[in-house]
Write a protein that holds these residues in place. Structure first.
Motif, PDB file in Angstrom:
ATOM      1  N   LEU A 124       0.388  -1.202   0.338  1.00 15.86           N
ATOM      2  CA  LEU A 124      -0.310   0.412   0.103  1.00 15.86           C
ATOM      3  C   LEU A 124       1.027   0.852   0.084  1.00 15.86           C
ATOM      4  N   THR A 125       1.951   1.351   0.796  1.00 11.47           N
ATOM      5  CA  THR A 125       3.028   2.187   0.579  1.00 11.47           C
ATOM      6  C   THR A 125       3.600   2.681  -0.562  1.00 11.47           C
ATOM      7  N   GLU A 126       3.481   1.692  -1.313  1.00  9.91           N
ATOM      8  CA  GLU A 126       4.601   1.486  -2.229  1.00  9.91           C
ATOM      9  C   GLU A 126       3.570   2.373  -3.786  1.00  9.91           C
ATOM     10  N   LEU A 127       2.600   1.677  -3.546  1.00 11.05           N
ATOM     11  CA  LEU A 127       1.227   2.314  -4.330  1.00 11.05           C
ATOM     12  C   LEU A 127       0.764   3.909  -4.045  1.00 11.05           C
ATOM     13  N   ALA A 128       0.618   3.924  -2.962  1.00 10.97           N
ATOM     14  CA  ALA A 128       0.755   5.483  -2.818  1.00 10.97           C
ATOM     15  C   ALA A 128       1.517   6.692  -3.304  1.00 10.97           C
ATOM     16  N   GLN A 129       2.972   5.746  -3.712  1.00  9.17           N
ATOM     17  CA  GLN A 129       3.901   6.875  -3.822  1.00  9.17           C
ATOM     18  C   GLN A 129       3.820   7.352  -5.564  1.00  9.17           C
ATOM     19  N   ILE A 130       2.899   6.726  -6.548  1.00  6.93           N
ATOM     20  CA  ILE A 130       2.455   6.737  -7.393  1.00  6.93           C
ATOM     21  C   ILE A 130       1.884   7.708  -7.593  1.00  6.93           C
TER      22      ILE A 130
END
Length: 184
Positions: A124-130
């Protein structure tokens, strides 16, 4: 132009899909719904049990609500498929910690400070980065003026996208061709 064809035989083993949709809301805010899914082309034995071919290992969704100056005013995360049910899917409420961040002002640093490591879900945190660039694309033409047309007000500010990537650098040929008023 597509990628070059592979020169060595290969077999698909894993698919990660990321989908982001942007919605203009009736109250003037915007929702960005981001989803990440992972699946395998074969049955996979996880510590939590067998996942049959094609079933999601991860199916995670993050929604952030932003205003037109990129401030996050609400956030929600859900985990519909996870490798460790009862554990991975308990972190969703913590993504409310994103409220107050601005997608254009050190968002990734704020995200890391609030949600990295054991404070969040890696995926989820990786997804938020974009989400910052997705928001810009969503706002293009609706919230952000993306052109330098003849009808622009003479003292209008430089279009948002200029000098933010190699193609639209102010001293480059694309700016000369499409945004001559801003070329240097």
């Amino acid at each position: 132009m597509p990628l070059s064809p592979p020169t060595i035989r290969r077999a698909l083993k894993h698919t990660r899909t990321i989908n982001i949709q942007a919605f203009a809301r009736d109250d003037g805010l915007w929702d960005l719904d981001a989803q990440i899914t992972d699946s395998k082309t074969n049955d996979i034995a996880l510590a939590s049990g067998l996942r049959p071919v094609g079933s999601a290992i991860h199916d995670l969704t993050l929604r952030i609500t932003i205003d037109t100056i990129f401030n996050i005013v609400d956030a929600e995360a859900v985990s519909d498929a996870v490798p460790y049910p009862g554990f991975c899917n308990t972190i969703g409420p913590d993504y409310k910690k994103l409220i107050g961040l601005n997608l254009m002002q050190q968002f990734r640093q704020g995200l890391s400070a609030r949600m990295s490591g054991v404070n969040g879900c890696t995926h989820l945190t990786e997804l938020a980065q974009i989400l910052p660039t997705a928001a810009i694309q969503a706002f293009a033409g609706d919230v952000i003026n993306t052109r330098d047309g003849a009808n622009d007000i003479p003292d209008s500010p430089q279009p948002f996208q200029l000098d933010r990537c190699h193609a639209l650098r102010l001293d480059g040929p694309a700016v000369v061709q499409f945004y001559p008023r801003w070329a240097i």
